[in-house]
Design a protein around this motif. Structure first.
Motif, short mmCIF file in Angstrom:
data_model
loop_
_atom_site.label_atom_id
_atom_site.label_comp_id
_atom_site.label_asym_id
_atom_site.label_seq_id
_atom_site.Cartn_x
_atom_site.Cartn_y
_atom_site.Cartn_z
N SER A 1 0.81 -1.23 0.00
CA SER A 1 0.00 0.00 0.00
C SER A 1 0.84 1.27 0.00
N GLY A 2 2.15 1.13 0.17
CA GLY A 2 3.04 2.29 0.16
C GLY A 2 4.47 1.83 -0.02
N VAL A 3 5.27 2.65 -0.67
CA VAL A 3 6.68 2.33 -0.90
C VAL A 3 7.52 3.54 -0.51
N THR A 4 8.52 3.31 0.35
CA THR A 4 9.40 4.39 0.78
C THR A 4 10.85 3.91 0.72
N GLU A 5 11.77 4.82 0.98
CA GLU A 5 13.17 4.44 0.94
C GLU A 5 13.61 3.68 2.18
N TRP A 6 12.74 3.54 3.18
CA TRP A 6 13.11 2.76 4.36
C TRP A 6 12.27 1.48 4.52
N GLY A 7 11.35 1.23 3.57
CA GLY A 7 10.58 0.00 3.63
C GLY A 7 9.31 0.07 2.81
N ILE A 8 8.55 -1.03 2.82
CA ILE A 8 7.28 -1.06 2.08
C ILE A 8 6.13 -1.30 3.06
N TYR A 9 5.06 -0.54 2.89
CA TYR A 9 3.86 -0.71 3.69
C TYR A 9 2.97 -1.77 3.05
N ASP B 1 17.81 -10.49 1.39
CA ASP B 1 18.18 -11.27 0.21
C ASP B 1 18.88 -10.42 -0.86
N ASP B 2 18.79 -9.08 -0.72
CA ASP B 2 19.38 -8.20 -1.71
C ASP B 2 19.45 -6.79 -1.13
N PHE B 3 20.14 -5.90 -1.83
CA PHE B 3 20.13 -4.48 -1.47
C PHE B 3 19.13 -3.80 -2.39
N TYR B 4 18.06 -3.27 -1.79
CA TYR B 4 16.96 -2.71 -2.59
C TYR B 4 17.07 -1.19 -2.68
N GLU B 5 16.81 -0.67 -3.87
CA GLU B 5 16.86 0.76 -4.12
C GLU B 5 15.45 1.28 -4.40
N PHE B 6 15.19 2.49 -3.93
CA PHE B 6 13.87 3.10 -4.01
C PHE B 6 13.71 3.85 -5.33
N ASP B 7 12.69 3.47 -6.11
CA ASP B 7 12.35 4.15 -7.36
C ASP B 7 11.07 4.95 -7.10
N GLU B 8 11.27 6.22 -6.70
CA GLU B 8 10.15 7.04 -6.21
C GLU B 8 9.08 7.27 -7.27
N LYS B 9 9.49 7.57 -8.50
CA LYS B 9 8.52 7.92 -9.55
C LYS B 9 7.63 6.76 -9.93
N ASN B 10 8.16 5.53 -9.83
CA ASN B 10 7.39 4.36 -10.23
C ASN B 10 6.85 3.57 -9.05
N ARG C 1 8.09 1.89 -6.46
CA ARG C 1 8.60 0.53 -6.35
C ARG C 1 10.01 0.55 -5.78
N ILE C 2 10.47 -0.65 -5.35
CA ILE C 2 11.87 -0.84 -4.98
C ILE C 2 12.42 -1.96 -5.85
N ILE C 3 13.72 -1.88 -6.16
CA ILE C 3 14.34 -2.82 -7.08
C ILE C 3 15.60 -3.39 -6.44
N GLY C 4 15.73 -4.72 -6.45
CA GLY C 4 16.93 -5.38 -5.94
C GLY C 4 18.11 -5.11 -6.85
N ARG C 5 19.23 -4.64 -6.27
CA ARG C 5 20.39 -4.25 -7.07
C ARG C 5 21.00 -5.46 -7.79
N LYS C 6 21.08 -6.63 -7.13
CA LYS C 6 21.71 -7.81 -7.74
C LYS C 6 20.70 -8.65 -8.52
N THR C 7 19.56 -8.91 -7.92
CA THR C 7 18.59 -9.83 -8.53
C THR C 7 17.64 -9.16 -9.51
N GLY C 8 17.48 -7.83 -9.38
CA GLY C 8 16.50 -7.13 -10.22
C GLY C 8 15.07 -7.37 -9.77
N LYS C 9 14.89 -8.00 -8.61
CA LYS C 9 13.54 -8.27 -8.09
C LYS C 9 12.84 -6.95 -7.79
N ILE C 10 11.56 -6.87 -8.17
CA ILE C 10 10.80 -5.63 -8.02
C ILE C 10 9.61 -5.86 -7.09
#
Length: 740
Positions: free
Chosen positions: A643-651, A670-679, A681-690
């Protein structure tokens, strides 16, 4: 060599030396500008310039001395040199979103990112002056708080931990990220795990914590009364009415005189009833229904005449203005007016004569309005329906006033259809209520379902509010417009709409983002997504995209309802702006001149602020009960929606219970996730998991924290091992201390 040539050569040499000196000084200034708050030592300046030769070192010392002499730099007490460059400064409000950083909201411009160490003693909500660094943090400018202009508050609520020589209070409000130190003489009898109210004695300085004193002990943490009282104290809600206000309410005479009735339009012989929630006690509004000889219907929207009893400049009036609204917490109401008025004199109870202020409409079966009348009335309600009772009559076609209810429901549907055809936005949000035991412990979370009976009342209240506002706006055609209290709702921010449209496009939905087409496009989207997996998330995100409604003397229209003029007229028992609307309407009906716009705008701003406070407190009480419910809920895997996505976690909202928790980035190992504010979502740096807003996932409760009203979640398939202490149902008074 001639004297003239020698002088020329000397001047050229001096010029070259000055130029070189200027360049070197500028290099040093640039270095100090880049470290505008900490400054640099002499050794650091030498190292950064790359100087190694003795003569170069001496030159740098001379350059620094020259800059000191010209006041372009200064030396701090710790020996560091710092630039005197005039910095860009702004004034704004602190939003302390994380223990690591916050933002300063400076209005229309982008927020300024501030690291926690650069906030100084400022806390969430404070008005501060912030200076800007030359560097940026992502898309945000970065800065440092240089002055606290105004404290938002000096009183807080939290749980106390008492030691032999001192105590700490851990604040409830999650955006206050530091504990308060309390000396033994200021503990005021509090025991460990008590909920307490504190006043700040001194704010944090360097490595010291802020100091406070306990002014009230609310009870043991985890107990319903203590927790609800802590929410009331946190939002500075009143616990009771002042004694003199209660006395004034008790002194009001109950009867209605014949003289008063003569001054009003008498509806006592006309069929009239109320439809309200089953547990309601204050009945603001009633509907009267009468068939006319010409085949039309006369429908009266009768509203409790609160201003007949609450006079200007009275104690009741001042208290109502200060409160501005009733507040509905999960287990109680904090009323705007004392019970004698809210549940007694003003409440439109059945089988009693009551004084009202009405909007009366002559309508045909298609919902077309032929005539309208506004003024004071007297009514006698024939029936008090609950929503459930009225709905049963509509569904079965049997029961009291079945013909009147059926006709009113048909008219309401036509009014609703007309609103949407003119651009009203159709948002249906799900609210929840709780089934509580006698100790206030939640036994079940129950979604509120809106049916035709709810929508019937809603449409006629909207009709009255719209036409009262339009009537006052058009009443006089002179140069000066009548001042009135409007409910306004601005067009959404175009950039937010575009971002929302781009997100909806990911689900295969297209939107027209031109201003004239936004409402129709939103309604089409809401219809298209009904019943689809993405429905909930797109509805919630669309609501967040909208501007906030507020009170104003400016008639800017109401985007969400597609009304040019709109007011709040129909709930004066629980809203002060409705009382203002009643007084102003009667003033203009009596041919009064326009009143002071500035005075009423100030009251509008106050009412809007109080409305926000009430909404925040109501949400806090709901969140508390949700966390408490999940504390004792079955330990199992739950389906949830992001229900929400932030740079410190997902609601994540748990579908079964409608409770929201967070999966913290720190627990996503399982990965280092980066915050994609405009979309979103968060994306795993190694796995590409979204993980994207609206995704359906399976979660498990990791920890609940009633003190701070937080639910920590992990993925159901996570390999993280949870200690038994974290998963065991928490006993009242025993809570996990928040993370540092």
């Amino acid at each position: 060599m001639s004297k003239k040539k020698k002088e020329t050569r000397t001047r050229k040499k001096d010029t070259r030396e000055k130029t070189q000196t200027g360049k070197h000084q500028q290099v040093i200034l640039n270095l100090l500008d880049a470290e505008s708050h900490r400054g640099l030592t002499l050794a650091q300046i030498i190292r950064k310039t790359g100087a190694k030769k003795k003569e170069d070192l001496k030159k740098i010392e001379r350059f620094i001395q020259s800059l000191l002499d010209s006041d372009r730099i200064r030396q701090l007490s710790n020996g560091n040199f710092i630039s005197n460059r005039s910095e860009e400064e702004f004034v704004g409000t602190v939003d302390h979103v994380s223990s690591r950083f916050g933002y300063v909201d400076i209005g229309e411009e982008a927020d300024i990112y501030v690291k926690a160490k650069d906030l100084g003693s400022a806390v969430h909500g404070d008005t501060v002056k912030v200076s800007i660094f030359p560097t940026k943090h992502g898309d945000h400018r970065e800065g440092k708080v240089v002055e606290v202009v105004k404290r938002n508050r000096t009183r807080f609520v939290g749980r106390i931990e008492v030691s032999a020589n001192f105590a700490f209070v851990i604040p409830d409000f999650r955006k206050i990220h530091q504990d308060f130190f309390v000396y033994p003489e200021n503990i005021n009898g509090a025991k460990t795990n008590d909920k307490v109210v504190i006043d700040v004695v001194s704010w944090a300085e360097e490595d010291k914590k802020p100091e406070a004193k306990v002014i009230q002990v609310l009870g043991k943490a985890g107990e319903n009364e203590a927790e609800i009282h802590s929410i009331m104290a946190e939002f500075e809600l009143p616990f009771r009415f002042p004694e003199d206000v209660e006395k004034e309410s008790q002194a009001i005479e109950e009867g209605i005189t014949k003289q008063e009735i003569k001054q009003r339009r008498d509806f006592r012989a006309i069929t009239t009833f109320t439809i309200d929630p089953e547990d309601a006690k204050d009945f603001d509004d009633a509907l009267s229904f009468k068939k006319l000889d010409n085949g039309h219907y006369e429908i009266g929207v009768h509203i409790a005449d609160v201003t007949h009893y609450v006079r200007p400049n009275s104690l009741l009036e001042k208290e109502a203005f200060d409160r501005a609204t009733s507040v509905y917490l999960v287990d109680r109401t904090i009323p705007m007016l004392p019970e004698r008025l809210s549940n007694g004199l003003c409440s439109l109870r059945p089988d009693e004569d009551k004084l009202t202020f009405a909007a009366v409409f002559e309508m045909d079966a298609k919902g077309k309005i032929y005539d309208q009348w506004f003024g004071r009335t007297v009514i006698h309600s024939d029936k008090r329906f609950s929503y459930e009772e009225a709905q049963e009559v509509l569904e079965t076609g049997r029961g009291p006033f079945k013909e009147e209810l059926t006709i009113l429901n048909d008219l309401a549907k036509k009014l609703r259809k007309e609103r949407f055809s003119k651009g009203a936005v159709n948002f249906e949000t799900t609210e929840v209520k709780f089934k509580l035991d006698d100790k206030g412990i939640p036994l079940a979370v129950i979604p509120k379902i809106r049916k035709d009976a709810h929508k019937l009342i809603e449409e006629f209240m909207l009709l009255a509010n719209k036409h009262v506002a339009t009537f006052v706006y058009d009443y006089k055609k002179g140069k000066e417009k009548n001042t009135f209290v409007y409910r306004i709702h601005d067009f959404p921010d175009p950039d937010k709409v575009k971002d929302f449209a781009l997100f909806a496009k990911q689900f295969g939905h297209r939107m027209n983002v031109e201003e004239a087409s936004i409402s129709q496009s939103l309604n089409k989207l809401m219809g298209d997504i009904e019943g689809k997996p993405e429905q909930h998330v797109l509805e919630q995100l669309a609501i967040r995209t909208m501007a906030k409604a507020k009170y104003s003397t400016e008639t800017k229209g109401h985007f969400g309802l597609a009304f040019n003029h709109y007011s709040h007229f129909t709930s004066p028992i629980r809203r002060y702006p409705d009382m203002m609307a009643h007084r102003l309407l009667q003033h203009y009906l009596d041919d009064g001149k326009p009143v002071s716009k500035a005075d009423y705008e100030e009251r509008c701003e106050h009412s809007s602020e109080r409305e926000k406070r009430a909404a925040d407190a109501e949400r806090a009480s709901i969140k508390y009960k949700q966390v408490e419910f999940m504390t004792y809920a079955e330990k199992k895997d739950y389906d949830g929606l992001i229900s929400g996505v932030t740079e410190w976690g997902i609601y994540v909202e748990i579908i079964e219970t409608k409770c929201e928790g967070m999966i913290r980035m720190a627990d996503m190992t399982d990965d280092f996730y980066e915050f994609d504010e405009k979309n979103y979502r968060i994306i795993g740096r190694k796995t590409g998991k979204i993980y994207r807003l609206g995704d359906r996932i399976s979660v498990r409760i990791k920890k609940t924290d009633i003190d701070r009203r937080l639910i920590d979640l992990i993925f159901a398939d996570s390999v993280v091992q949870i200690e038994e202490e974290d998963t065991a149902p928490a006993r009242p008074g025993r809570r996990n201390r928040r993370d540092a």
